[in-house]
Design a protein around this motif. Sequence first.
Motif, PDB file in Angstrom:
ATOM      1  N   VAL A  78       0.828  -1.258  -0.137  1.00 18.06           N
ATOM      2  CA  VAL A  78      -0.022  -0.077   0.090  1.00 18.06           C
ATOM      3  C   VAL A  78       0.809   1.262  -0.129  1.00 18.06           C
ATOM      4  N   VAL A  79       2.158   1.392   0.283  1.00 12.77           N
ATOM      5  CA  VAL A  79       2.902   2.334   0.006  1.00 12.77           C
ATOM      6  C   VAL A  79       3.738   2.302  -1.075  1.00 12.77           C
ATOM      7  N   SER A  80       2.917   2.789  -2.149  1.00 12.00           N
ATOM      8  CA  SER A  80       3.351   2.660  -3.520  1.00 12.00           C
ATOM      9  C   SER A  80       2.685   3.754  -4.532  1.00 12.00           C
ATOM     10  N   ALA A  81       3.421   4.076  -5.446  1.00 12.40           N
ATOM     11  CA  ALA A  81       2.437   4.970  -6.621  1.00 12.40           C
ATOM     12  C   ALA A  81       1.348   4.303  -7.000  1.00 12.40           C
ATOM     13  N   GLY A 105       1.455   6.409   2.468  1.00 10.14           N
ATOM     14  CA  GLY A 105       2.984   6.477   2.702  1.00 10.14           C
ATOM     15  C   GLY A 105       3.420   6.354   3.940  1.00 10.14           C
ATOM     16  N   VAL A 106       4.427   6.485   4.346  1.00  9.20           N
ATOM     17  CA  VAL A 106       5.043   6.345   5.807  1.00  9.20           C
ATOM     18  C   VAL A 106       5.438   7.450   6.664  1.00  9.20           C
ATOM     19  N   GLY A 107       4.560   7.703   7.819  1.00  9.63           N
ATOM     20  CA  GLY A 107       4.783   8.759   8.623  1.00  9.63           C
ATOM     21  C   GLY A 107       5.907   8.559   9.497  1.00  9.63           C
ATOM     22  N   GLY A 108       6.239   7.424   9.821  1.00  9.24           N
ATOM     23  CA  GLY A 108       7.220   7.188  10.670  1.00  9.24           C
ATOM     24  C   GLY A 108       6.827   6.831  12.158  1.00  9.24           C
ATOM     25  N   PRO A 109       7.768   6.745  13.021  1.00  7.92           N
ATOM     26  CA  PRO A 109       9.200   6.687  12.923  1.00  7.92           C
ATOM     27  C   PRO A 109       9.980   5.956  12.285  1.00  7.92           C
ATOM     28  N   GLY A 110       9.354   4.570  12.034  1.00  6.50           N
ATOM     29  CA  GLY A 110      10.021   3.573  11.408  1.00  6.50           C
ATOM     30  C   GLY A 110       9.622   3.343  10.011  1.00  6.50           C
ATOM     31  N   ALA A 111      10.322   2.468   9.396  1.00 10.26           N
ATOM     32  CA  ALA A 111      10.018   1.977   8.005  1.00 10.26           C
ATOM     33  C   ALA A 111       8.863   1.067   8.025  1.00 10.26           C
ATOM     34  N   GLN A 115       9.925   0.662   3.135  1.00 15.39           N
ATOM     35  CA  GLN A 115       9.849   2.100   2.532  1.00 15.39           C
ATOM     36  C   GLN A 115      10.569   2.915   3.939  1.00 15.39           C
ATOM     37  N   PRO A 116      11.433   3.651   3.682  1.00 10.94           N
ATOM     38  CA  PRO A 116      11.684   4.582   4.999  1.00 10.94           C
ATOM     39  C   PRO A 116      10.699   5.671   5.346  1.00 10.94           C
ATOM     40  N   ALA A 117      10.805   6.067   6.644  1.00 13.54           N
ATOM     41  CA  ALA A 117       9.651   6.996   7.233  1.00 13.54           C
ATOM     42  C   ALA A 117       9.944   8.222   6.145  1.00 13.54           C
ATOM     43  N   GLY A 118       8.864   8.887   6.007  1.00 12.69           N
ATOM     44  CA  GLY A 118       8.906  10.055   5.197  1.00 12.69           C
ATOM     45  C   GLY A 118       8.696   9.765   3.679  1.00 12.69           C
ATOM     46  N   THR A 119       8.484   8.439   2.970  1.00 11.57           N
ATOM     47  CA  THR A 119       8.089   8.112   1.945  1.00 11.57           C
ATOM     48  C   THR A 119       6.574   8.228   1.566  1.00 11.57           C
ATOM     49  N   VAL A 120       6.444   9.156   0.761  1.00  9.30           N
ATOM     50  CA  VAL A 120       4.834   9.439   0.432  1.00  9.30           C
ATOM     51  C   VAL A 120       4.476   9.393  -1.159  1.00  9.30           C
ATOM     52  N   PHE A 121       3.139   8.934  -1.256  1.00 10.49           N
ATOM     53  CA  PHE A 121       2.953   8.831  -2.557  1.00 10.49           C
ATOM     54  C   PHE A 121       1.553   9.598  -2.853  1.00 10.49           C
ATOM     55  N   ILE A 122       1.439  10.448  -3.829  1.00 13.52           N
ATOM     56  CA  ILE A 122       0.172  11.277  -3.921  1.00 13.52           C
ATOM     57  C   ILE A 122      -0.333  11.145  -5.523  1.00 13.52           C
ATOM     58  N   SER A 123      -1.609  10.896  -5.531  1.00 16.25           N
ATOM     59  CA  SER A 123      -2.334  10.947  -6.808  1.00 16.25           C
ATOM     60  C   SER A 123      -3.301  11.759  -6.717  1.00 16.25           C
ATOM     61  N   VAL A 124      -3.349  12.443  -8.077  1.00 15.31           N
ATOM     62  CA  VAL A 124      -4.572  13.299  -8.244  1.00 15.31           C
ATOM     63  C   VAL A 124      -5.424  12.816  -9.598  1.00 15.31           C
ATOM     64  N   GLY A 125      -6.655  12.730  -9.517  1.00 16.04           N
ATOM     65  CA  GLY A 125      -7.390  12.041 -10.596  1.00 16.04           C
ATOM     66  C   GLY A 125      -8.515  13.117 -11.019  1.00 16.04           C
ATOM     67  N   THR A 126      -8.950  12.818 -12.307  1.00 17.76           N
ATOM     68  CA  THR A 126      -9.815  13.269 -13.002  1.00 17.76           C
ATOM     69  C   THR A 126     -10.612  12.435 -13.993  1.00 17.76           C
ATOM     70  N   ARG A 127     -11.652  12.523 -14.663  1.00 19.73           N
ATOM     71  CA  ARG A 127     -12.146  11.788 -15.610  1.00 19.73           C
ATOM     72  C   ARG A 127     -11.304  11.523 -16.646  1.00 19.73           C
ATOM     73  N   CYS A 128     -10.358  12.427 -16.932  1.00 22.34           N
ATOM     74  CA  CYS A 128      -9.453  12.336 -18.037  1.00 22.34           C
ATOM     75  C   CYS A 128      -8.176  11.651 -17.506  1.00 22.34           C
ATOM     76  N   GLY A 139      11.514  14.339   9.032  1.00 23.68           N
ATOM     77  CA  GLY A 139      11.175  15.236  10.137  1.00 23.68           C
ATOM     78  C   GLY A 139      10.277  13.947  10.935  1.00 23.68           C
ATOM     79  N   SER A 140       9.554  14.695  11.956  1.00 25.05           N
ATOM     80  CA  SER A 140       8.696  13.966  12.708  1.00 25.05           C
ATOM     81  C   SER A 140       7.668  13.464  11.748  1.00 25.05           C
ATOM     82  N   PRO A 141       6.773  12.288  12.236  1.00 28.09           N
ATOM     83  CA  PRO A 141       5.579  11.932  11.708  1.00 28.09           C
ATOM     84  C   PRO A 141       4.595  13.165  11.595  1.00 28.09           C
ATOM     85  N   GLU A 142       4.495  13.902  12.614  1.00 26.78           N
ATOM     86  CA  GLU A 142       3.520  15.166  12.172  1.00 26.78           C
ATOM     87  C   GLU A 142       3.879  16.237  11.256  1.00 26.78           C
ATOM     88  N   THR A 143       5.087  16.036  10.950  1.00 30.42           N
ATOM     89  CA  THR A 143       5.644  17.111   9.972  1.00 30.42           C
ATOM     90  C   THR A 143       5.499  16.386   8.490  1.00 30.42           C
TER      91      THR A 143
END
Length: 162
Positions: A78-81, A105-111, A115-128, A139-143
């Motif tokens: 689940v931590v993937s593009a 993604g992975v907020g942390g503090p561990g992997a 995937q290491p902490a801080g790894t994030v995948f974002i997708s935006v979608g439209t009908r196109c 940074g921290s999980p909150e960051t």
Amino acid sequence: MPSGVEQQQAQIAELARRIGQLASADRMTVVVAESLTAGRISQALGAAPDSSTWFGGGVIAYQPFTTYRLLGVQPGPVVSAECAEQMAKGVLESVGADASVAVTGVGGPGAEEGQPAGTVFISVGTRCGVRSFSYRFSGSPETVIALTTIRALTHLKNVLLD
């Protein structure tokens, strides 16, 4: 002088306000699918002016089985593009909305999932189609969550500007 957290909160609120303006102007419905951010993006959009006219809601799929069952994501990492893309498509299709944003993604503090902490995948979608972005925040999980929220809203705003 405002703190870093206050500046991030102000930036998030301004992005949500602008997204609302753009969505309203084009009579679009916006939805979200969140894992890592656990509802932060939904909270920001729901607090924006006139959100009931353009924000269709979202799915908070914090555990993998929820992601698979509610969003139609194929079982696997689940931590993937690929997961973020499937999340964006799944929430877009299930609600019948015009635009979506999804984060995992992975907020942390561990992997997680190798995937290491801080790894994030974002997708935006439209009908196109769907666009994906990957980040490695420090940074921290909150960051990590705050930076993910800012980037996700920025990408959503940019899709609405296109």
